[in-house]
Design an enzyme around this catalytic site. Sequence first.
Site, PDB file in Angstrom:
ATOM      1  N   GLY A 182       0.820  -1.192   0.000  1.00  0.00           N
ATOM      2  CA  GLY A 182       0.000   0.000   0.000  1.00  0.00           C
ATOM      3  C   GLY A 182       0.860   1.250   0.000  1.00  0.00           C
ATOM      4  N   CYS A 183       0.239   2.361  -0.325  1.00  0.00           N
ATOM      5  CA  CYS A 183       0.990   3.611  -0.433  1.00  0.00           C
ATOM      6  C   CYS A 183       1.472   4.080   0.933  1.00  0.00           C
ATOM      7  CB  CYS A 183       0.156   4.673  -1.121  1.00  0.00           C
ATOM      8  SG  CYS A 183      -1.508   4.875  -0.459  1.00  0.00           S
ATOM      9  N   TYR A 184       0.572   4.156   1.901  1.00  0.00           N
ATOM     10  CA  TYR A 184       0.996   4.554   3.243  1.00  0.00           C
ATOM     11  C   TYR A 184       2.049   3.590   3.799  1.00  0.00           C
ATOM     12  CZ  TYR A 184      -2.848   8.007   3.820  1.00  0.00           C
ATOM     13  OH  TYR A 184      -3.684   9.080   3.714  1.00  0.00           O
TER      14      TYR A 184
END
Lengths: 377, 377, 377, 377
Positions: C160-162
């Site tokens: 995921g990006c986070y």
Amino acid sequence: MSGEVKSGEFKTKKVAVLGATGYTGIELVRLLLEHPGAEITYLSSESHAGKSLAEVHPQFTGWDGLVCSPLDSKSVPEDVDLVFAALPHGSSVEVVPALLERGFRVVDLSADFRLKDDSLYPAWYDRAHPRADLLPSAVYGLCELRRQEIRSARLVANPGCYPTSAILGLAPLLNKGAVDTNHIVIDAKSGVSGAGRSPKQAFHFPECSESFKAYRVASHQHTPEIEQELTFMASGGASPEKSSQQGDGKPGGAEQGVTVLFTPHLIPMNRGILSTMYISLNQEWEESELLEVYRNFYADDFFVQFFEPPRLPETRWVRGTNFCHLSLRHDRRTGKAVVVSAIDNLVKGAAGQAVQNMNIMHGWPEYTGLTQTALVP
Amino acid sequence: MSGEVKSGEFKTKKVAVLGATGYTGIELVRLLLEHPGAEITYLSSESHAGKSLAEVHPQFTGWDGLVCSPLDSKSVPEDVDLVFAALPHGSSVEVVPALLERGFRVVDLSADFRLKDDSLYPAWYDRAHPRADLLPSAVYGLCELRRQEIRSARLVANPGCYPTSAILGLAPLLNKGAVDTNHIVIDAKSGVSGAGRSPKQAFHFPECSESFKAYRVASHQHTPEIEQELTFMASGGASPEKSSQQGDGKPGGAEQGVTVLFTPHLIPMNRGILSTMYISLNQEWEESELLEVYRNFYADDFFVQFFEPPRLPETRWVRGTNFCHLSLRHDRRTGKAVVVSAIDNLVKGAAGQAVQNMNIMHGWPEYTGLTQTALVP
Amino acid sequence: MSGEVKSGEFKTKKVAVLGATGYTGIELVRLLLEHPGAEITYLSSESHAGKSLAEVHPQFTGWDGLVCSPLDSKSVPEDVDLVFAALPHGSSVEVVPALLERGFRVVDLSADFRLKDDSLYPAWYDRAHPRADLLPSAVYGLCELRRQEIRSARLVANPGCYPTSAILGLAPLLNKGAVDTNHIVIDAKSGVSGAGRSPKQAFHFPECSESFKAYRVASHQHTPEIEQELTFMASGGASPEKSSQQGDGKPGGAEQGVTVLFTPHLIPMNRGILSTMYISLNQEWEESELLEVYRNFYADDFFVQFFEPPRLPETRWVRGTNFCHLSLRHDRRTGKAVVVSAIDNLVKGAAGQAVQNMNIMHGWPEYTGLTQTALVP
Amino acid sequence: MSGEVKSGEFKTKKVAVLGATGYTGIELVRLLLEHPGAEITYLSSESHAGKSLAEVHPQFTGWDGLVCSPLDSKSVPEDVDLVFAALPHGSSVEVVPALLERGFRVVDLSADFRLKDDSLYPAWYDRAHPRADLLPSAVYGLCELRRQEIRSARLVANPGCYPTSAILGLAPLLNKGAVDTNHIVIDAKSGVSGAGRSPKQAFHFPECSESFKAYRVASHQHTPEIEQELTFMASGGASPEKSSQQGDGKPGGAEQGVTVLFTPHLIPMNRGILSTMYISLNQEWEESELLEVYRNFYADDFFVQFFEPPRLPETRWVRGTNFCHLSLRHDRRTGKAVVVSAIDNLVKGAAGQAVQNMNIMHGWPEYTGLTQTALVP
């Protein structure tokens, strides 16, 4: 201006806001809460009936008494003095006639009662007008140009946001008869709040942030409204006080209607309309003469401020206010005048002008409740 | 497109970038680093001499070999094939002549060599041109319209950002002789990067964010550049391949120069120019005929994409790219055509077109190193 | 870097992109078009099947060969080497198993295969995992930390990006065993593109422009993914080359899992994540020692750039790129370290890392096709 | 609220604004023009002396009577009741002493009188305090926490914007003695107007638009101000009415001072601060108990609105207003509380709180002139 309008001078009047949870609706509530003469006693919302306004729009936390009713013309309390209808185009005409029949005065913020010529509705709004009988008595509520009619109107059709910016910018020259009415170009730009509150692909943040576009080129539905009022101005219209400002007493003299080429654009910001208007002059003019026309035309209008060169309007200076800022340049090279006008689309272009209309209808000073200066930055 | 231009096909050529730390300079570096045929061997920066580019612009971290020299025409290495001068207007003319004398080919991104008529410099740039003798041989580097001259040019005057968007949008109609040249209105809007990198009050974030304004109404210095090239187009100009596209072989026939009313605006975003152009047609046209003119005119130009209705350009679709997106509408009501063009002011409006000019000058495919698609969103 | 990766060195491999019209999908296409070794031969889109990508996303005008098929695992051509699945969470698990069975290697960009412990799916994603049997063999594709496993993986679960921003920022300290694992706070901020392309009220331009908010405080579904990988790091994980960098050879020593308090925020901009991480150190450290840990840990990683003081990351410097920029400060007053990391959520946080994973899987240099520098401004 | 504060109830008092053309200055003017009890009779501006405010800030067009004097403590008229000093840090201390000697009450918006311990000035503001003798009698003007002292103060040191958001968010828990004071993390984010009106590279539109960054990590000069007031709260401070709300009557019990790790960030928007605060609780708490602490603590404070779950603050809901919106979450997994607070940095964080202080000093209802709801969108 602070303190000039004292609440002690007013007998408070009760108002209703239909469509209170849209952007125009909450802007009306914002302004009315600061208005010393108006008391909101009824709010409606189709999508949020039963909720307090603060539940939907938390900026009203602390004003929890504002509760939304379902939309129903019958439930507007008898003692309401004036109804603001901030409903979608097409919905307003379903409700307003019943309100008029019940005796309410109405300021309608939709397009449903703006055009005098009902044949324009099918062409620009894709449907015939179901209550064309009401159009003659509706008053186009551009305050600075139709004060006298507004004063006694039962139904005020509050102008569109683009038309407000365009008409205020062009009225003085057309009223003066100074324009070649075949070459009027209106290049208008609006912040995204003009598109309303319903989420759509085109207004999804990543689709319009850091981008700019034109839309409905030469085909936007605000075009006929602009042409109607400019034709009125070109034929010598405007309130008597304006007419007397013409100096030479000559009507603008447009026997045929005025036609404009109007193209709107979307600016990646929330609020504000800037319209740049290009006008072919029909004779030789000095810039100083043109400036004088504008200066005089709006000399007595608090909410239209004409900027002397070299100043030019910026939308931030009218953010949150009911002002229209105007400027003019004469381009000797092309024989054209360029007029730039800036308004806040939700205030002078919608809710603020609606309140100004209420003030006129009630005989209050026009600026009552509308003296807040812009939120800058 | 990927893979079409293979680095193996190229003998790499060395390039220099003067003024490498401004917005146009770093955009050149960004593009050149991806270019399979160009090798940056010299960078200059007056304000940051001695520093690595990554110190000033951390997006180049990882490319630490790029070091800025002080600006000095003598220190450009002999083996450089082409010099990009991305210097402020007025500074370029101080440096470029010496570079030409040393035998370098130069793509100059300033306005210093764009106007053929040196008498225009005092009027629009507030100073006489110190080297008017160089103007005749400088080639106005709008690639799609002057390819043949660019190929052999020693000095290419890279067009301004606004002119690129306006000229590409208007050229087909003017070349066709379809325009009443007295009523051309160009309403252009630009992101803030067009104002350069030096901080100024007007471009301080809180002064331009959430706001929109016009500036230099009908008086912007890009006006004569637009008129010069449109006059050229109206008199039958453009590269032979374009001329042959005229179909009827008639020159545009403007015996006097074309005059335009050009007004720029500032959009609260970083990149992008959208120009909306209003043109009075000098005869009756069907929209389909006008569309055909554009379709044909740019049929062989990869970087100019003409959009068929109902599509309209949005600046985000060209962000970071060398494309110009175009569309046209015919407004039957006013007899005008409306052309909308979108470019990235820093790419097709500056650094990208400069690289495209380099490609033409070196006989490389025009799109070499310029095939990146837009950064959306 | 330009020219280092020459297309001639590659045997081009065919790739498919499922979910090509979402933001992650078009970002994959953007990157793959520039990749010298990849050829897109299959695109799918549920909502736009049958259309060319340029019809839906006009930035691809000029690349009209890209046509979207309906989503169907059977129609992916046999000769495809690698499938990128850029589908919504929950949809991917419906399609990926069949692709694996057909023998394709898959880089899945959803959350469907990221968590090893299938019991976490009901808690954080509101549903049991329908194919928990596939979780053990899926490799968490954070390239810098799991290169060796990725090389031979059949199914890579792209992070995921986070989590990408958080894990890269925290891994060195956890790997070093320097952290009190009870007090890790991750305060992360993301641009709006992270929310995807479907219009929703919260991401309607006027609802998030000029505003900032926290959301899913301490309850975001990316939390378990971060904790899983940090636990892995704290227990001495990371590729052998990283492990050897530990110097003292001691594992981080977290016998229980690492717990983090993770709170995301929404920034009114399109792209970028900045994570600010607060770490209680479990012993006395000099700032210089901590800096050395980071410097060493990422010494061989092109895409993780550690900034020496006083420089701090800004999201613009990684816009459009696969870089992660990192910095660290030691706050002597509170005995905490503050790590700041910046990535582009759509590149290193999604599509770019997916391409980097492909490069690793194919044995290509990791930076192949990913050397573009940031679009600044 | 409209109409509750009637101008008829007030004897109007004259006020002066020093530094009227900065962002804090014009915000004061904006608010004071709407205030029924205040009359602006003196404005000063060093950079624009002699000009009308509308010349510098055209949003005041129509209020042309506002003229700026040069800054001079002697020229403040005798009949002024209260002076707002909106001067840069370090300039205020040069002027305020003379004003106090002339007998004026002063609300100072700089940092010059905020710290009780003058030894902190060299450490955080790089200079010794030239008038440390005035610090003991200056009252830190965080209205909700020091009302009683403010009422009779001669010199009110108006709090900084970040401290206002942080202290209001943390005060209830510290006052309750519920916090492990070694692990307080304040992650704050501000719009760009907080940086003032002078153009600088870092705040040039293209340098901060579409970007996000941390700055002065763990070293911002607002840190000691936050610690001073939190120490006060932790030791049982706050006005008597607050103290009585503690329920158990126990002081917070911090014998040593409170230390915080404070990191500010820059949001690409004009107005608003959102602070996310992470607090280690020193015992087991139910979320409901924590919510009750906040609910009670601010029960009588109109301008602090505590949001019940699941609502979280967004800066737009306080834009242009004097409100602070607060929320709290308990994270059982880490034993921490997360408090989120939102204010408008120019209103509750500066000019609005200054007006609120004036109201308290004059014995007026606190909300007088401050009842405008937020400008949304």
